[in-house]
Design an enzyme around this catalytic site. Structure first.
Site, PDB file in Angstrom:
ATOM      1  N   ARG A  82      13.635  40.728  -5.303  1.00 45.24           N
ATOM      2  CA  ARG A  82      13.044  40.430  -3.991  1.00 45.24           C
ATOM      3  C   ARG A  82      12.711  41.720  -3.245  1.00 45.24           C
ATOM      4  NH1 ARG A  82      16.306  36.222  -0.467  1.00 45.24           N
ATOM      5  NH2 ARG A  82      17.575  38.068  -0.103  1.00 45.24           N
ATOM      6  N   LYS A 184      11.488  40.331   2.863  1.00 43.04           N
ATOM      7  CA  LYS A 184      12.582  40.685   3.768  1.00 43.04           C
ATOM      8  C   LYS A 184      12.249  42.020   4.432  1.00 43.04           C
ATOM      9  CE  LYS A 184      17.550  39.849   3.631  1.00 43.04           C
ATOM     10  NZ  LYS A 184      17.600  38.966   4.784  1.00 43.04           N
ATOM     11  N   GLU A 220      12.206  27.708   8.631  1.00 52.26           N
ATOM     12  CA  GLU A 220      13.578  28.174   8.439  1.00 52.26           C
ATOM     13  C   GLU A 220      14.128  28.658   9.769  1.00 52.26           C
ATOM     14  OE1 GLU A 220      14.086  31.702   6.028  1.00 52.26           O
ATOM     15  OE2 GLU A 220      12.037  32.328   6.376  1.00 52.26           O
TER      16      GLU A 220
HETATM   17  N1  PLP Z   1      15.926  33.343   5.404  1.00 52.14           N
HETATM   18  C1  PLP Z   1      16.008  34.472   6.117  1.00 52.14           C
HETATM   19  C2  PLP Z   1      15.006  34.705   7.185  1.00 52.14           C
HETATM   20  C3  PLP Z   1      17.018  35.402   5.829  1.00 52.14           C
HETATM   21  O1  PLP Z   1      17.122  36.541   6.533  1.00 52.14           O
HETATM   22  C4  PLP Z   1      17.945  35.126   4.816  1.00 52.14           C
HETATM   23  C5  PLP Z   1      18.998  36.084   4.490  1.00 52.14           C
HETATM   24  O2  PLP Z   1      18.923  36.838   3.568  1.00 52.14           O
HETATM   25  C6  PLP Z   1      17.813  33.930   4.111  1.00 52.14           C
HETATM   26  C7  PLP Z   1      16.799  33.069   4.435  1.00 52.14           C
HETATM   27  C8  PLP Z   1      18.758  33.597   3.022  1.00 52.14           C
HETATM   28  O3  PLP Z   1      18.485  34.325   1.855  1.00 52.14           O
HETATM   29  P1  PLP Z   1      19.607  34.641   0.800  1.00 52.14           P
HETATM   30  O4  PLP Z   1      20.204  33.352   0.409  1.00 52.14           O
HETATM   31  O5  PLP Z   1      18.881  35.299  -0.318  1.00 52.14           O
HETATM   32  O6  PLP Z   1      20.574  35.529   1.470  1.00 52.14           O
HETATM   33  C1  COI Z   2      21.624  37.692   4.858  1.00 51.89           C
HETATM   34  O1  COI Z   2      22.060  36.544   4.827  1.00 51.89           O
HETATM   35  O2  COI Z   2      21.938  38.534   4.012  1.00 51.89           O
HETATM   36  C2  COI Z   2      20.707  38.129   5.891  1.00 51.89           C
HETATM   37  O3  COI Z   2      20.063  39.123   5.707  1.00 51.89           O
HETATM   38  C3  COI Z   2      20.606  37.387   7.124  1.00 51.89           C
HETATM   39  C4  COI Z   2      20.826  38.229   8.319  1.00 51.89           C
HETATM   40  C5  COI Z   2      20.457  37.404   9.490  1.00 51.89           C
HETATM   41  C6  COI Z   2      22.216  38.736   8.430  1.00 51.89           C
END
Ligand code: PLP
Ligand code: COI
Length: 341
Positions: A82, A184, A220
């Site tokens: 990612r 991200k 989201e």
């Molecule tokens: N959506 C957003 C906007 C996020 O910042 C995060 C955090 O990483 C997620 C979703 C969840 O992603 P992940 O499960 O890869 O941490």
């Molecule tokens: C994560 O879950 O790793 C994120 O980056 C979300 C953030 C809002 C702490």
């Protein structure tokens, strides 16, 4: 290894400086070898790309102490992939996957004293990131970059742990169609700050963002994907090109189907169908699965039947299976767990 004297069970989601972090610099078209350093400060040009045009991307993952005392990470290869997608979208160089994995291992091992013990409810949150470090004044990508990883011990993202959240439908948008919602990038979070501060001021825990084009579909929150359970027990998550492809959400869909035998669906989810849902959760590395009890749409309350006191039954099963896999209580699918120690 003696652990630090930290009250692990009462940690919130905050920054605690740990001992070592990883740094690698990109210059003249190549990454240097990278080192661990004790210096937590960064000195860059006043005109650095990150400071002027927000050229910065990041990742988030955790290191866990398992039941049998190992230290592991969960699917870090997907974070590397990612980060690569994020880098390409913001015209930044790719940090190679094998090096990414090695950097994470090194930071975790070097900060072993900060990896919370098994059963404490805390984990070591890891933050890999990359930014444009050389000066740019015309709008263009920087020539030089820095990739870093630090770790910080954390507890639950939301105060109150597993207590169901109250969220509101936001009037602000998070990510434009064809924009950067699916990567991200720091800029996605900067633009969510006013929305989250005003949500908190009005007594809400988080914002539910809708698709900016039609404002009829669920996207989201500021930091997590949605997961719903329908009244007939199906697990449903929104499909959209402008949400972050959450590693937790992708893992939960697999767990729902392969471990719990549930039907799963990734599809557009309409705001108007939320009244038909039995459970709702926010899923992400930081959020794990945080249950939502109430969604407020401009004064109209949508109260999930799972209520305001505990997680709904399916959310709970998903939570227990996922965290069981992460902490070594339940056998993981091949390749999901990377053992560091
Ligand atoms: N959506 C957003 C906007 C996020 O910042 C995060 C955090 O990483 C997620 C979703 C969840 O992603 P992940 O499960 O890869 O941490
Ligand atoms: C994560 O879950 O790793 C994120 O980056 C979300 C953030 C809002 C702490």
């Amino acid at each position: 290894m003696e652990k630090k004297n930290i009250d692990w069970s009462n940690l919130g989601f905050g920054y605690i400086q740990t001992e070592k972090r990883y740094v690698s610099n990109y210059k003249d078209g190549a990454w240097d070898d990278g080192v661990l350093t004790e210096d937590a400060n960064i000195v860059i040009s006043e005109c650095a790309g990150v400071l002027q045009y927000a050229q910065t991307i990041f990742e988030g993952l955790k290191a866990y102490t398992t039941e049998d005392g190992h230290i592991v990470t969960f699917r870090p290869d997907l974070n590397a992939e990612r980060l690569e997608a994020s880098a390409k979208r913001l015209e930044m160089p790719v940090f190679p996957k094998e090096r990414f994995l090695d950097a994470i291992d090194k930071v975790v091992a070097a900060n072993e004293a900060y990896v919370p013990p098994y059963g404490s409810g805390a984990t070591l949150y890891l933050r890999p990131y990359m930014f444009g470090s050389s000066p740019v004044i015309g709008v263009k990508p920087a020539q030089e970059y820095q990739f870093r990883v630090f770790g910080t011990p954390v507890g639950p993202y939301f105060k109150g742990g597993a207590k169901p959240l109250t969220i509101r439908v936001s009037d602000f948008d998070r990510a434009a169609p064809n924009g950067t919602g699916n990567i991200k990038a720091g800029l996605n979070y900067a633009m969510s700050l006013h929305a989250i501060v005003s949500a908190h001021a009005e007594g809400y825990d988080e914002n539910m963002y809708l698709d900016p084009k039609t404002r009829t579909k669920v996207e989201e929150t500021g930091g997590a994907n949605f997961l719903f359970v329908t009244k007939d027990g199906k697990v449903v998550t929104p499909k959209s090109d402008s949400i972050l492809p959450s590693i937790t959400r992708r893992s939960l869909l697999y767990v729902a189907k392969e471990y719990l035998g549930l039907e799963v669906e990734e599809r557009e989810v309409l705001l108007e169908e939320l009244g038909d849902m039995a459970e709702c959760g926010l899923c992400g590395t930081a959020a794990v699965i945080s249950p939502v009890g109430k969604i407020v749409d401009h004064g109209k309350e949508i109260c999930l039947p799972s209520g305001m006191t505990e997680m709904g039954p399916t959310t709970k099963k998903l939570y227990e299976t996922l965290t069981g896999i992460q902490m070594g209580r339940i056998e993981a699918p091949e390749g999901w767990i990377r053992v560091i120690k």
